[in-house]
Write an enzyme that holds these catalytic residues in place. Structure first.
Site, short mmCIF file in Angstrom:
data_model
loop_
_atom_site.label_atom_id
_atom_site.label_comp_id
_atom_site.label_asym_id
_atom_site.label_seq_id
_atom_site.Cartn_x
_atom_site.Cartn_y
_atom_site.Cartn_z
N CYS A 58 0.76 -1.17 0.00
CA CYS A 58 0.04 -0.20 0.08
C CYS A 58 0.97 1.10 0.04
CB CYS A 58 -0.82 -0.10 1.13
SG CYS A 58 -1.63 -1.63 1.54
N ARG A 108 1.06 1.85 -6.10
CA ARG A 108 1.22 0.81 -5.04
C ARG A 108 -0.05 0.20 -4.52
NH1 ARG A 108 5.91 1.30 -2.52
NH2 ARG A 108 5.17 0.25 -0.73
N TRP A 166 -3.93 -1.43 -1.15
CA TRP A 166 -3.88 -2.77 -1.91
C TRP A 166 -4.32 -3.91 -1.20
CZ3 TRP A 166 -4.30 -3.81 -6.71
CH2 TRP A 166 -4.11 -5.35 -7.25
N ASN A 221 1.26 -0.07 5.91
CA ASN A 221 1.34 -0.99 4.79
C ASN A 221 2.28 -2.25 5.40
OD1 ASN A 221 2.65 -2.15 2.19
ND2 ASN A 221 4.25 -0.70 2.17
N GLY A 222 1.79 -3.29 4.87
CA GLY A 222 2.73 -4.76 5.50
C GLY A 222 1.35 -5.61 5.92
N GLU A 254 7.24 -20.05 -20.26
CA GLU A 254 7.16 -18.77 -19.72
C GLU A 254 8.12 -18.00 -20.27
OE1 GLU A 254 4.73 -17.30 -18.21
OE2 GLU A 254 5.84 -15.28 -17.15
N LYS A 270 7.38 -14.41 -22.43
CA LYS A 270 8.01 -13.02 -21.85
C LYS A 270 8.50 -12.32 -23.04
CE LYS A 270 6.21 -12.59 -19.13
NZ LYS A 270 5.10 -13.19 -18.37
N GLU A 275 6.06 -11.22 -25.73
CA GLU A 275 5.13 -9.97 -25.37
C GLU A 275 5.99 -8.72 -25.43
OE1 GLU A 275 4.44 -11.70 -21.18
OE2 GLU A 275 2.50 -10.46 -21.79
N HIS A 293 11.40 -34.50 -32.39
CA HIS A 293 10.21 -35.02 -33.18
C HIS A 293 9.77 -33.95 -33.85
CE1 HIS A 293 9.98 -38.65 -30.60
NE2 HIS A 293 10.18 -37.71 -29.74
N LYS A 298 -3.43 -5.26 -19.36
CA LYS A 298 -3.12 -5.75 -18.31
C LYS A 298 -4.08 -7.01 -17.73
CE LYS A 298 -0.51 -6.53 -14.65
NZ LYS A 298 0.47 -7.48 -15.00
C1 F6R Z 1 1.82 -12.50 -19.50
C2 F6R Z 1 0.36 -11.90 -18.81
C3 F6R Z 1 -0.88 -12.65 -19.20
C4 F6R Z 1 -1.77 -13.17 -17.95
C5 F6R Z 1 -3.11 -13.48 -18.41
C6 F6R Z 1 -3.99 -13.82 -17.20
O1 F6R Z 1 2.68 -11.70 -18.89
O2 F6R Z 1 0.54 -11.08 -17.95
O3 F6R Z 1 -0.61 -13.76 -20.05
O4 F6R Z 1 -0.95 -13.63 -17.29
O5 F6R Z 1 -3.82 -12.69 -19.15
O6 F6R Z 1 -4.07 -12.67 -16.38
P1 F6R Z 1 -4.75 -12.91 -14.86
O7 F6R Z 1 -3.63 -13.58 -14.06
O8 F6R Z 1 -4.96 -11.64 -14.38
O9 F6R Z 1 -6.01 -13.85 -15.09
#
Ligand code: F6R
Length: 624
Positions: free
Chosen positions: A2, A27, A76, A102-103, A498, A502, A505, A521, A619
Site C-alpha cells: 500500500c 502501490r 491494496w 503497509n505490510g 514462460e 515473456k 510479449e 520429433h 493488463k
Molecule cells: C503475461 C500476462 C498474461 C496474464 C493473463 C492472465 O505476462 O500477463 O498472460 O497472465 O492474461 O491474467 P490474470 O492472471 O490476471 O488472469
C-alpha cells in the site's frame, strides 16, 4: 503493498496528502483515505472505497481549514475486501488516534482476541486495526503522565506508546500514527516495509516512497528496519525500537517523480522482477504453522474433509497464470494427486468431466480475466468446487469462487506478469504441501523440509540478481535474433514456456518454449546457425537427457545459453551459462524463471520496445 504518506507543516495538509496519494496509487488503489488533525483534539477523517480522485472530490465538497498535520493511505487489500470500512486510516475507540499501515501483521488474530477481551470495538476486517487499538491500550497504560502533562509533555507519552505497540507486532510494517491530543508530531516506524522521511523547510514528510513528496523536497532519509521517525514541523528525529536516538545523514535524491514511482528502475517490469523475493516473502508471511510448516487453515478455509475426499484437481488459467498451473500439475502429482491443467478458454464450452469429486483451481492475478471467470462458472455448474488463487482481494473471481488463497504481491503495473507469477508459484507450493499432509501423502517432517526450503528462496533469488549484468550482456548480444527457442524438461518445461512468452510479449519476436524431449520429433528442424536456445538445465532427474538435448541443439549451430546450478554446470557444455543458486528440484522453477524474465527484459530494452505497455496487450483481459 500500500502507499502511505504523512505531512506536518503550514501548507494545506489535505491537499498535500491527496496529491501524495495520487502519486502513490501505483502501490495500490482499491480504497484510500486521509486523517488530518484539526487543532488540539479535532480529527477530520475522509475515506472512500475506490481511487484517490473520489477522495479528492469528497474532500473538496467538505474542506478542512487550519490543519497542520495528517496522514493518508492508498490501499491494496490483503486482509478484508476493498471497502470504506477497511480503508485506512483506522481509528481507535476514542476516535483520537489514527494509524496507516503497509505490510502484514502476522499475529493480528492473537492481538485482536486480547483487545476484544479488553473491550475494544473493531470496525474493519483488517490486520491494521489491531495496531491502533493496541496503541490506544498502551496510551491508557501511560495515562498518569498524560493527566499531568502539558501539550509538549504528551509527545514522550505518545512516543513510548508507539514504541511499546510495535514491540508487540510480528510481521512486516511501515506505519504512521497521529494522535489528535498531540498535534505537533507524527510517529512512523519501519520493519520490512519501505519508509522514507522527506526533510523540507518548515515542513516534513514521511512516505512509502519519495514520489509522494518529491515536488516539495528532494532531501530524504530512508529508514532502516527497526527504526522510528518522530516527524515534527521543525525536523525529523530518528530512534531505534529501544527508543535510543540515532544520527542519520540525509541524502539528496536526483530522481524525477516518474523515476521515483519505479524506485529508480527504468521500467515497472524490472522493478517488479526485483520485487520477487518480497512477493514470495509476503505470500508466505504468517501463513505457515511454525512446527510443521503447513499452511494455516484459516488462510484458505477449505474444509479438511473436502481436501481429503476430492478425486482430482483441475487447474484453469490463462497466459502466465496457466504456466503457474502447469507447474502446479507437477507439484500436485508429485504428492499423488491426479491433476489436469487447461487454458481457461479451452476448458470452456467443452464436454465436462469435472464433477463434485473435482476441486477446480482457478489461477488469476487480476481475478477479472473473462475466460477464467467463464470457465470457473462452468466448473461450478458441473458440481465442482472452485478454489481461486489470486492477487486481487474483492475481484469477481474471489466473490464467485468457493474458496480463495491470496498471493500477496501488491499491484503489478507492468503488463508482462513477473512477480504475480512468483506469488502464484509460492501459493501452489503452499497448497501442494497442505493437501499432501491432509491426505497423508506427506509426513509432517517432510512438509517442514519443503517449508524451510521455500523460506530460503527469497534470499536465493536476491543472490541471483548478482548475475544481472552478465544476463543483460547475453541478451544484448542476442537482441538481433528473430527466433528464440526455450527448452526444458518436466517441472521446468512450464518455465521454458514462460521464458518464451515473456520475450514474445515485450520484444515482438518469435519465441517457442518446448519440452526438450520433443525437439527431435520436429522442432529441431528450425534450429540454424547462431539461433539462441535457452536451456533450463539445473540439477534434476532428467539432467543427462537434458545435456543430450543441448548437444543436439549445438550440433545444429545453436548458440546455447544454459541455466545451470553449481552441480549441473559440470555436466553441461554451452556457449554461455547463467548460474542460479541450488534448491530442491520441485522448487527450482521459482529461481529458474528469474534469469529468463531478465533476459526477455534486456532483449526488449536493446530493441527499444515499450516494455511496460507492449503493443496489442492489456493488463487485464476482460473479454472472451
Ligand atoms: C503475461 C500476462 C498474461 C496474464 C493473463 C492472465 O505476462 O500477463 O498472460 O497472465 O492474461 O491474467 P490474470 O492472471 O490476471 O488472469
Amino acid at each position: 503493498m500500500c502507499g502511505i504518506i504523512g505531512y506536518i507543516g503550514d501548507k494545506k495538509t489535505s491537499d498535500i496528502l491527496i496529491d501524495g496519494l495520487k502519486r502513490l496509487e501505483y502501490r495500490g488503489y482499491d480504497s484510500c483515505g486521509i486523517a488530518v488533525i484539526n487543532g488540539v483534539g479535532g480529527l477530520y477523517l475522509k475515506r472512500v472505497s475506490g481511487r484517490v480522485d473520489a477522495l479528492d472530490a469528497l474532500a473538496a465538497s467538505d474542506p478542512v481549514k487550519g490543519a497542520r498535520a495528517g496522514i493518508g493511505h492508498t490501499r491494496w487489500a490483503t486482509h478484508g475486501a476493498p471497502s470504506e470500512d477497511n480503508a485506512h486510516p483506522h481509528t481507535d475507540c476514542s476516535g483520537s488516534v489514527v494509524v496507516v499501515h503497509n505490510g502484514i501483521i502476522e499475529n493480528y488474530l492473537e492481538l485482536k482476541e486480547i483487545l476484544l477481551k479488553a473491550g475494544h470495538k473493531f470496525k474493519s476486517e483488517t490486520d491494521t486495526e489491531v495496531i491502533v487499538h493496541l496503541l490506544e491500550e498502551k496510551l491508557k497504560n501511560l495515562d498518569v503522565a498524560e493527566k499531568n502533562a502539558r501539550q509538549a509533555m504528551l509527545e514522550p507519552v505518545f512516543f513510548e506508546a508507539v514504541r511499546r505497540t510495535i514491540a508487540d507486532l510480528k510481521g512486516a510494517f511501515a506505519l504512521a500514527a497521529a494522535w489528535a491530543k498531540c498535534p505537533a508530531i507524527l510517529l512512523a516506524a519501519r520493519q520490512h516495509s519501505p519508509l522514507v522521511a522527506g526533510l523540507g523547510e518548515g515542513e516534513n514528510f514521511i512516505a512509502s516512497d519519495v514520489s509522494a513528496f518529491l515536488k516539495h523536497t528532494k532531501r530524504v532519509v530512508f529508514l532502516n528496519d527497526g527504526e522510528i521517525a518522530a516527524v515534527k514541523k521543525e525536523g525529523v528525529t530518528f530512534f531505534d525500537f529501544k527508543g535510543r536516538k540515532l544520527e542519520r545523514e540525509s541524502i539528496v535524491i536526483q530522481w524525477d517523480s516518474t523515476m521515483a514511482e519505479k524506485g529508480g528502475y527504468k521500467h515497472f517490469m524490472l522493478k517488479e522482477i526485483h520485487e520477487q523475493p518480497e512477493a514470495v516473502e509476503d505470500t508466505l508471511r504468517g501463513r505457515l504453522l511454525p512446527i510443521s510448516g503447513e499452511l494455516l487453515e484459516r488462510e484458505i478455509n477449505l474444509p479438511l474433509e473436502l481436501i481429503k475426499k476430492f478425486k482430482r484437481l483441475q487447474v484453469i488459467a490463462c497466459g502466465t497464470a496457466y504456466h503457474a498451473g502447469l507447474v502446479a500439475r507437477y507439484v500436485f502429482e508429485n504428492f499423488g494427486m491426479p491433476t489436469e491443467v487447461d487454458f481457461a478458454s479451452e476448458f470452456s464450452d467443452r464436454a465436462k468431466i469435472t464433477d463434485k469429486d473435482t476441486l477446480v483451481i482457478a489461477i488469476s492475478q487480476s481475478g477479472e480475466t473473462a475466460d477464467t471467470l467463464h470457465a470457473s462458472r462452468e466448473a461450478k455448474v458441473s458440481g465442482a468446487k472452485v478454489l481461486a488463487i489470486t492477487n486481487t482481494v474483492g475481484s469477481t473471481l474471489t466473490r464467485e469462487a468457493d474458496f480463495v488463497l491470496y498471493t500477496h504481491c501488491g499491484p503489478e503495473i507492468g503488463v508482462a506478469s513477473t512477480k504475480a507469477f512468483m506469488g502464484q508459484l509460492a501459493a501452489v507450493y503452499l497448497l501442494g504441501v497442505h493437501f499432501a499432509t491432509a491426505r497423508k501423502k506427506l509426513a509432517l517432517a517432510e512438509a517442514r523440509t519443503y517449508a524451510e526450503e521455500l523460506l530460503k528462496l527469497p534470499r536465493l533469488a536476491e543472490e541471483l540478481f548478482l548475475s544481472e549484468k552478465s544476463i543483460a550482456a547475453m541478451a544484448g548480444a542476442c537482441a538481433g535474433s528473430e527466433h528464440f527457442l526455450f527448452i526444458a524438461r518436466h517441472i521446468n518445461f512450464p518455465i521454458a514456456l514462460e521464458g518464451a512468452l515473456k520475450i514474445k510479449e515485450i520484444s515482438y519476436v518469435h519465441a517457442e518454449g518446448y519440452a526438450a524431449g520433443e525437439m527431435k520429433h520436429g522442432p529441431i528442424a528450425i534450429i540454424d546457425k547462431g539461433m539462441p536456445v535457452l536451456a533450463v538445465a539445473t540439477t534434476s532427474k532428467a539432467i543427462s537427457l537434458m545435456a543430450g538435448n543441448i548437444e543436439e541443439a549445438k550440433a545444429r549451430g545453436a548458440r546455447v545459453i544454459a541455466i545451470v546450478d553449481e552441480d549441473s554446470r559440470k555436466l553441461i557444455k554451452a556457449a554461455d551459462y547463467i548460474q542460479v543458486p541450488k534448491t530442491m528440484e520441485l522448487l527450482s522453477p521459482m529461481l529458474n524463471v528469474i534469469p529468463l524474465q531478465l533476459f526477455a527484459y534486456y532483449v526488449a530494452l536493446a530493441k527499444k520496445c515499450d516494455i511496460d505497455k507492449p503493443r496489442n496487450l492489456a493488463k487485464s483481459v476482460t473479454v472472451r
